[in-house]
Design an enzyme around this catalytic site. Structure first.
Site, mmCIF file in Angstrom:
data_model
loop_
_atom_site.group_PDB
_atom_site.id
_atom_site.type_symbol
_atom_site.label_atom_id
_atom_site.label_comp_id
_atom_site.label_asym_id
_atom_site.label_seq_id
_atom_site.Cartn_x
_atom_site.Cartn_y
_atom_site.Cartn_z
ATOM 1 N N SER A 194 9.165 17.521 14.736
ATOM 2 C CA SER A 194 9.869 17.515 13.461
ATOM 3 C C SER A 194 9.567 16.203 12.720
ATOM 4 O O SER A 194 8.396 15.901 12.490
ATOM 5 C CB SER A 194 11.366 17.728 13.707
ATOM 6 O OG SER A 194 12.026 18.089 12.519
ATOM 7 N N ASP B 253 8.742 28.800 10.946
ATOM 8 C CA ASP B 253 9.595 27.662 11.297
ATOM 9 C C ASP B 253 10.545 27.435 10.129
ATOM 10 O O ASP B 253 10.101 27.260 8.996
ATOM 11 C CB ASP B 253 8.721 26.422 11.543
ATOM 12 C CG ASP B 253 9.494 25.215 12.022
ATOM 13 O OD1 ASP B 253 10.577 24.934 11.464
ATOM 14 O OD2 ASP B 253 9.013 24.521 12.934
ATOM 15 N N HIS C 162 11.785 26.280 15.652
ATOM 16 C CA HIS C 162 11.459 24.877 15.412
ATOM 17 C C HIS C 162 11.196 24.206 16.754
ATOM 18 O O HIS C 162 12.114 23.919 17.512
ATOM 19 C CB HIS C 162 12.635 24.210 14.688
ATOM 20 C CG HIS C 162 12.331 22.867 14.112
ATOM 21 N ND1 HIS C 162 11.248 22.627 13.294
ATOM 22 C CD2 HIS C 162 12.985 21.677 14.224
ATOM 23 C CE1 HIS C 162 11.248 21.355 12.926
ATOM 24 N NE2 HIS C 162 12.284 20.765 13.483
#
Length: 495
Positions: A215, A433, A462
């Site tokens: 991320s 995602d 994710h």
């Protein structure tokens, strides 16, 4: 909004070629031995058990333009390799954020199935990045009364909602400035965090360091490998931002991710209509989403759930299919107001301090890395555009943030990503995602050029490595980390 609900929302969001010469294996490093390794704080130990992690403090400059000036501390954790004959070096981790604690990230992934070969090859290094948690913490002093409860702005049903959020955003920025008389917050940047990583490497006595970031950790990894191509080893970036920073365009793409990922939940829910009653087809499930949201826009639920909160909770639960059941249950209870609600929120007294810290670091890094628009009309136009372009969540992610009113201008340009350096970056990305859509990885891949290879998994959620279920992506990543086998070209992994 209740404190319990506020804590739950923030917790939900904090919600991932050329072979390098193998370094000599060593059981212990002289410089690392100078660090005072000891038991980690109790809350970290509780999360890492039954694995044994040690912690140590590494000093770094608050301001790298004055390296001999004021220092702050970083707390790092270590799960040491027990196989000195197989040990290559260190593998540092960042779980995302910015603002997320990473001291327990190695143990978290290990307990989720990080291959033993990786744990043999590296000492696993976690950390709280600058400003976070057990490192020298920084705080805006945000309180619930301000009404700022998540890093993603709330859904704005109309121009008036954007104006109302602007008042909250401005109050947050003013509160941060008022509670930062020494100007420490301006030094929370991705570039400085990347410099911190190299300081940690040096403190551990390692000539090179490997890195895994998911991320926002992908942006940090991209900055790290770009600033320090000579001292980085094997770098894996997972669930990617498009660059070394999160800007307004990147935040708006969250809504694209929701549109691309929601059909997976809709299909799941439609197959379970007999249990949850959300719709017999994916189209009907999508229709149910808008029906619930629009009803809550007009009249919040008895527990305070508004349309904006409902949309946010749906977004947060798309992070992985393991959360689909809880999301379906929430929808079901909102369709049947008398049904029992289930919450996992911590008591407010326990939840408030880490929430303020996490929000503070996210804001400071995001606002310091790059300039954001300051004109309210720009946000109104963006919200109107994205409400049509991405109807599920676009009027949230295009809404105004405190960066529009931030006190400090960026002190330096964002770290530039290019193809200078060895081919040592493995990129991982799910096709669907909700936070970092696949287009992000494509954009970042082009910037890296020959330095990177992209592995795209035909999956949803994710996070790819370990947390995802794709065997192809798992095997390719493990082969790279353990043996240095970077794929010869980009790879598409089937579901």
């Amino acid at each position: 909004m209740s404190r319990r609900r506020s804590a739950a929302l923030v917790a939900a969001l904090g919600l991932v070629g050329t072979l390098i010469t193998v370094m000599p294996a060593r059981a212990e490093n002289p410089a690392a031995a100078q660090l005072k390794w000891a038991a980690c704080p109790a809350d970290v130990n509780a999360k890492t058990a039954p694995l044994t992690a040690q912690c140590a403090t590494v000093p770094v400059p608050l301001d790298y333009s004055e390296p001999d000036g004021a220092q702050i501390s970083l707390l790092v954790s270590r799960i040491a390799s027990t196989r000195p004959e197989k040990r290559r070096g260190i593998l540092m981790f960042n779980p995302g954020g910015p603002g997320g604690s990473g001291l327990d990230q190695p143990a978290f992934l290990a307990k989720k199935g990080l291959p033993a070969t990786v744990m043999d090859t590296y000492d696993l290094i976690g950390m709280d990045t600058r400003g976070v948690g057990h490192s020298t913490p920084m705080s805006c002093g945000l309180t619930e009364e301000i009404g700022y409860w998540a890093n993603v702005p709330p859904y704005a049903a109309d121009d008036a909602a954007v104006t109302a959020q602007a008042k909250i955003a401005e109050a947050v920025a003013q509160t941060c400035a008022a509670n930062d008389p020494g100007g420490r917050l301006q030094h929370l940047t991705t570039a400085n965090m990347a410099r911190d990583l190299d300081r940690i490497r040096a403190a551990l006595g390692e000539p090179r360091a490997s890195f895994y970031g998911a991320s926002y950790g992908s942006a940090l990894g991209a900055a790290y490998v770009s600033l320090f191509p000579d001292t980085t080893d094997r770098t894996v970036v997972d669930s990617n931002l498009a660059d070394t920073h999160l800007d307004r365009d990147g935040l708006r793409r969250f809504a694209r991710g929701v549109e691309e990922t929601f059909p997976d939940f809709a299909q799941w829910a439609a197959a379970r209509h007999a249990s949850y009653g959300l719709g017999r087809t994916p189209a009907q499930v999508r229709k149910t989403y808008f029906a619930i949201a629009e009803r809550l826009d007009k009249a919040p639920a008895a527990d305070g759930t508004t349309g904006a909160i409902f949309r946010f909770l749906t977004f947060a639960h798309l992070y992985g299919d393991v959360q689909y059941g809880a999301l379906a249950q929430t929808w079901q209870s909102l369709l049947n107001p008398g049904a029992k609600r289930v919450t996992s929120a911590l008591p407010a007294a326990q939840a408030a301090p880490p929430v303020d810290n996490a929000l503070t670091v996210f804001l400071a890094v995001t606002c310091n890395d790059v300039n954001w628009p300051e004109d309210l009309a720009t946000y109104r136009r963006g919200v109107a555009q994205d409400r049509k372009r991405y109807p599920m969540f676009g009027a949230a992610t295009a809404n105004i943030t405190p960066c529009a009113y931030w006190k400090h201008e960026p002190s330096e340009p964002p770290v530039k990503v290019d193809n200078s350096g060895p081919a040592d970056v493995l990129m991982l990305q799910n096709r669907r995602d909700p936070v970092t859509p696949a287009v992000n990885a494509e954009l970042l891949r082009r910037k890296f050029g020959q330095r990177a290879r992209l592995v795209t998994a035909d999956d949803s959620g994710h996070g790819v490595y370990v947390l995802g279920g794709n065997a192809c992506a798992l095997n390719l990543t493990t082969a790279y980390l353990v043996d240095g086998k970077l794929p010869a070209r980009d790879v598409a992994c089937r579901s």
